[in-house]
Design a protein around this motif. Sequence first.
Motif, PDB file in Angstrom:
ATOM      1  N   ASP A  18      63.284  66.750  79.123  1.00 38.73           N
ATOM      2  CA  ASP A  18      63.047  65.490  78.411  1.00 38.73           C
ATOM      3  C   ASP A  18      62.629  65.776  76.980  1.00 38.73           C
ATOM      4  O   ASP A  18      61.802  66.650  76.726  1.00 38.73           O
ATOM      5  CB  ASP A  18      61.955  64.664  79.096  1.00 38.73           C
ATOM      6  N   THR A  19      63.195  65.021  76.052  1.00 42.90           N
ATOM      7  CA  THR A  19      62.831  65.132  74.640  1.00 42.90           C
ATOM      8  C   THR A  19      62.464  63.749  74.132  1.00 42.90           C
ATOM      9  O   THR A  19      63.169  62.778  74.398  1.00 42.90           O
ATOM     10  CB  THR A  19      63.991  65.696  73.810  1.00 42.90           C
ATOM     11  N   GLN A  20      61.366  63.647  73.396  1.00 44.90           N
ATOM     12  CA  GLN A  20      60.895  62.363  72.885  1.00 44.90           C
ATOM     13  C   GLN A  20      60.815  62.412  71.369  1.00 44.90           C
ATOM     14  O   GLN A  20      60.325  63.385  70.792  1.00 44.90           O
ATOM     15  CB  GLN A  20      59.521  62.029  73.456  1.00 44.90           C
ATOM     16  N   LEU A  21      61.302  61.367  70.743  1.00 42.39           N
ATOM     17  CA  LEU A  21      61.167  61.180  69.302  1.00 42.39           C
ATOM     18  C   LEU A  21      60.129  60.100  69.056  1.00 42.39           C
ATOM     19  O   LEU A  21      60.115  59.086  69.751  1.00 42.39           O
ATOM     20  CB  LEU A  21      62.502  60.766  68.683  1.00 42.39           C
ATOM     21  N   ARG A  22      59.286  60.287  68.043  1.00 43.43           N
ATOM     22  CA  ARG A  22      58.218  59.340  67.771  1.00 43.43           C
ATOM     23  C   ARG A  22      58.102  59.097  66.276  1.00 43.43           C
ATOM     24  O   ARG A  22      58.382  59.974  65.461  1.00 43.43           O
ATOM     25  CB  ARG A  22      56.865  59.839  68.298  1.00 43.43           C
ATOM     26  N   GLY A  23      57.673  57.910  65.951  1.00 40.17           N
ATOM     27  CA  GLY A  23      57.401  57.589  64.558  1.00 40.17           C
ATOM     28  C   GLY A  23      56.552  56.344  64.482  1.00 40.17           C
ATOM     29  O   GLY A  23      56.518  55.544  65.417  1.00 40.17           O
ATOM     30  N   SER A  24      55.841  56.143  63.373  1.00 38.50           N
ATOM     31  CA  SER A  24      54.996  54.962  63.211  1.00 38.50           C
ATOM     32  C   SER A  24      55.011  54.527  61.756  1.00 38.50           C
ATOM     33  O   SER A  24      55.019  55.358  60.841  1.00 38.50           O
ATOM     34  CB  SER A  24      53.562  55.241  63.673  1.00 38.50           C
ATOM     35  N   GLU A  25      55.036  53.219  61.561  1.00 37.79           N
ATOM     36  CA  GLU A  25      55.007  52.644  60.222  1.00 37.79           C
ATOM     37  C   GLU A  25      54.365  51.270  60.296  1.00 37.79           C
ATOM     38  O   GLU A  25      54.304  50.653  61.365  1.00 37.79           O
ATOM     39  CB  GLU A  25      56.427  52.502  59.649  1.00 37.79           C
TER      40      GLU A  25
END
Length: 271
Positions: A18-25
């Motif tokens: 499993d690979t997860q991409l994350r970001g926040s703005e």
Amino acid sequence: MSRIMKELTCNYHKFADDTQLRGSEIPEKGSILMADKLEQCEERVKDWMLCNKLKQNDNKTKALKVVTRSQCSRAPGASLGVGDHGIAFKPYVKNLGVYLDSQFSKSRQVSHICSTSYLEIRRVAKIRRFLTKKAATQLVCACVTPHIDYYNSLLAGISTDQLSRIQRVQNSAARVILQKKRRDHVTPLLNHLHWLPVQQRIQYKLGTLAFNYFHGTLPPYLSSKLTKYSPTRSLRSSSQLLLTVPRTKLKISWTKILPISKSLHFGTHFP
């Protein structure tokens, strides 16, 4: 894959397949740019996989938008576009056995704990008359307690109503072991079994993590997120083993879980 994600400055986490991409703005400023960045990263990862005889499992690829209720309407888009397809935002996703919902209310996780625990309690109750007290206790501790304790540190700070739902699960398990009626007072039963209530079990887990941090036995990926409390001037609290509570600022967070599956020569995909 890691190189591609680093080039596009996307936060990521890899676990097994499993690979997860994350970001926040902040929604008003950069949520559209963050969505474009994740879409671009996903497109490049997909191209890399095709070049290396790998196939992304689109059916298991999910996206989660974490926002407050007031920000939900201001966060644009109902899905993330990847090629000719779109990945719709889900109200919740499952990550390593834990359900994360879009408001981080933990309500879905609590419902999962209650449903799975009650199923095991009913199974034990059907055969309770054939078991000794010791055997019943061992069976409940093996089949019910792990559901209550699994990642229970994430439940710190949940509402009283949600906490009460899990406490009722533990109360039912204690009554089954000791063969008590539903209306019998449960506190003496928990004391007799030497069981901590759910709230204290959560505090105990957090205390264990803090103890391991101060003794250098906490894994680096957890210890790097903690900071020892060090006041700028001499205070009585300086000599105490305390941790700094970080300041938080609400932002929109995008999480995409990308399960990877390898294509075999006869077309079967293993997740």
